[in-house]
Design an enzyme around this catalytic site. Structure first.
Site, short mmCIF file in Angstrom:
data_model
loop_
_atom_site.label_atom_id
_atom_site.label_comp_id
_atom_site.label_asym_id
_atom_site.label_seq_id
_atom_site.Cartn_x
_atom_site.Cartn_y
_atom_site.Cartn_z
N ARG A 56 32.25 85.01 -39.28
CA ARG A 56 32.82 83.76 -38.74
C ARG A 56 34.28 83.91 -38.32
NH1 ARG A 56 29.82 80.96 -42.95
NH2 ARG A 56 27.86 80.32 -42.02
N LYS B 276 41.04 84.92 -24.42
CA LYS B 276 39.69 84.80 -23.85
C LYS B 276 38.92 86.06 -24.20
CE LYS B 276 40.29 81.79 -19.84
NZ LYS B 276 40.26 81.72 -18.36
N GLU C 39 46.48 92.07 -10.32
CA GLU C 39 46.76 90.96 -11.24
C GLU C 39 48.27 90.72 -11.36
OE1 GLU C 39 44.61 88.93 -12.77
OE2 GLU C 39 42.70 89.99 -12.91
N LYS D 174 52.16 84.57 -18.32
CA LYS D 174 50.87 84.22 -18.91
C LYS D 174 51.07 83.52 -20.25
CE LYS D 174 46.24 85.33 -19.84
NZ LYS D 174 45.07 86.14 -19.57
N GLU E 42 42.28 76.06 -21.31
CA GLU E 42 42.05 75.83 -19.88
C GLU E 42 41.54 74.43 -19.58
OE1 GLU E 42 40.84 79.37 -17.72
OE2 GLU E 42 39.73 78.10 -16.33
N ARG F 189 46.02 76.30 -17.03
CA ARG F 189 45.62 77.71 -17.21
C ARG F 189 44.72 78.17 -16.07
NH1 ARG F 189 43.88 81.12 -22.63
NH2 ARG F 189 43.38 83.01 -21.50
N ASN G 212 43.52 81.84 -12.44
CA ASN G 212 42.34 82.29 -11.71
C ASN G 212 42.56 82.34 -10.21
OD1 ASN G 212 40.81 82.51 -14.08
ND2 ASN G 212 40.41 80.32 -14.08
N HIS H 16 40.27 84.32 -7.98
CA HIS H 16 39.08 84.69 -8.76
C HIS H 16 37.80 84.05 -8.27
CE1 HIS H 16 42.03 86.43 -11.40
NE2 HIS H 16 41.12 86.84 -12.24
N HIS I 21 34.93 86.62 -7.86
CA HIS I 21 33.67 86.63 -8.63
C HIS I 21 32.46 86.69 -7.70
CE1 HIS I 21 35.59 84.99 -12.60
NE2 HIS I 21 35.89 86.24 -12.34
N HIS J 254 37.43 94.84 -10.55
CA HIS J 254 37.85 93.44 -10.68
C HIS J 254 39.22 93.16 -10.05
CE1 HIS J 254 38.35 89.45 -12.33
NE2 HIS J 254 39.48 89.83 -12.88
N1 GLY Z 1 42.41 85.78 -16.95
C1 GLY Z 1 42.60 84.39 -16.87
C2 GLY Z 1 42.95 83.76 -18.17
O1 GLY Z 1 43.17 84.44 -19.14
O2 GLY Z 1 42.99 82.56 -18.25
#
Ligand code: GLY
Length: 370
Positions: free
Chosen positions: A122, A144, A186, A228, A238, A242, A246, A249, A253, A267
């Site tokens: 957990r 993430k 990035e 960031k 997000e 946040r 993206n 992106h 994607h 990517h």
């Molecule tokens: N890579 C996008 C984020 O971490 O929100």
């Protein structure tokens, strides 16, 4: 030369240490977090061959032992079979609730190991030691974690913040030029989304940074991570801002899905092309000047990066099929696609108010020159 960025998230706050030589000092940084002097390291076979001995020695200097599991390198690892293997291995190693899992590798390993740590017993703590530029400036920071599903990228996962990030900028010297430049996609994204001065700095410093200048590398990683960290500490899960991270992106994607997540398109390469397309769309919608997409493309090209759809080898599906692939994106809310557009360089914003025809038209024109 070492820098530190603090990610301010209350009880889940942590530091990102940035600079050359951090793997050698890993034990000194990690030992204070441990209740017993042993860690479990998840890595990939390429990183293990290049850097695992150095990490073992860096930990041993502080009296920390390690066990390790090296998974196959590549995006294909980020699925249930290798995830299950990693979790069961951690249980076999008797990793307890107070132990630390170390994610030692690029974005695939960081995301998979972080998710394994999130669900093991957990939730156990984990430390990120990112070895790719992409992982240092993006995926290792912000919590993430997850794996890919047959239906799309990163659709299975959890928010689980690391306890520490060690971004050793010396390891960037072992990346292939292609992997380095993919990560640079990035870095450029940060300038484009909210820091025009940083983009300006990159236009001047990009070439020396790519050639290996350590001061420039540390500065680029630090400024990216700082941006960031600021965004994540204001919007960890997000709910709003946040999503700016993206930028590029939504297009990326779709392109990654269209190329089967293969090495036809990495990517970070997709992010760079996606940023160029997002600026093109913004300009056509009258949001930013026509010079902005040209400036974005000029910098990517000057760095020798993939910039246009024509730079992706092989056939691509038509524009409507690419738009349909965007429908699986996590940024879909109430069935509506959200885009990150820009009013200029460094002025991105999130919107669901994009005429689908305009997206199709941008892609049709981009495909026509491919
Ligand atoms: N890579 C996008 C984020 O971490 O929100």
């Amino acid at each position: 030369m070492q820098q530190v960025v603090h990610v301010d998230l209350g009880q889940r706050s942590y530091d990102v240490q940035i600079g050359p030589g951090l793997i050698d000092q890993a034990g000194d940084w990690i030992a204070p977090l441990l209740t017993r002097p042993r860690v479990a390291v998840l890595t990939d076979e390429n990183v293990a061959e290049l850097h695992l001995d150095a990490l073992r020695q860096g930990l041993a200097k502080a009296g920390v032992e390690m066990v390790s599991l090296a998974l196959p390198a590549g995006e294909g690892t980020k699925r249930w079979p290798q995830f299950t293997r990693a979790v069961e291995w951690l249980l076999e190693q008797k990793i307890e609730r107070n132990d630390i899992v170390v994610a030692f590798g690029g974005g695939v390993i960081g995301d998979l190991a972080g998710f394994a740590a999130a669900v093991l017993r957990r939730g156990v703590r984990f430390v990120q030691i990112p070895t790719s530029l992409l992982a240092q400036v993006d995926s290792s920071v912000g919590g993430k974690t997850g794996i890919n599903a047959p239906a799309g990228k990163n659709l299975i996962g959890a928010f689980h913040q690391p306890s520490l990030v060690l971004a050793d900028t010396a390891v960037l010297g072992t990346l292939t030029a292609r992997d380095f430049l993919a990560g640079y996609g990035e870095v450029v994204k940060y300038g484009l989304l909210e820091d025009a001065d940083f983009f300006d700095w990159l236009e001047h410093q990009g070439p020396v940074l790519a050639a290996g200048d350590m001061i420039a590398r540390v500065e680029a990683v630090t400024r990216s991570v700082q941006m960031k960290a600021d965004i994540v500490s204001r919007d960890e899960t997000e709910q709003g801002e946040r999503a700016l991270l993206n930028l590029g992106h939504t297009f990326c994607h779709a392109l990654e899905a269209a190329t089967d997540y293969s090495d036809r398109l990495l990517h970070g390469e997709g992010v760079a092309i996606g940023c160029a397309l997002a600026f093109e769309l913004s300009s056509r919608l009258g949001l930013c000047s026509q010079e902005d997409p040209s400036r974005v493309r000029a910098h990517l090209k000057a760095m020798g990066m993939k910039t246009d759809l024509a730079d992706i080898p092989g056939e691509l599906p038509n524009a409507q099929a690419l738009v349909d692939l965007m429908g699986q994106d996590k940024k879909v809310v109430d069935g509506q696609l959200r885009f990150i557009l820009a009013r200029g360089i460094g002025e991105a914003f999130v919107t669901a108010d994009v005429p689908p025809d305009a997206v199709v038209q941008v892609l049709e024109d981009a495909l026509a020159t491919a």
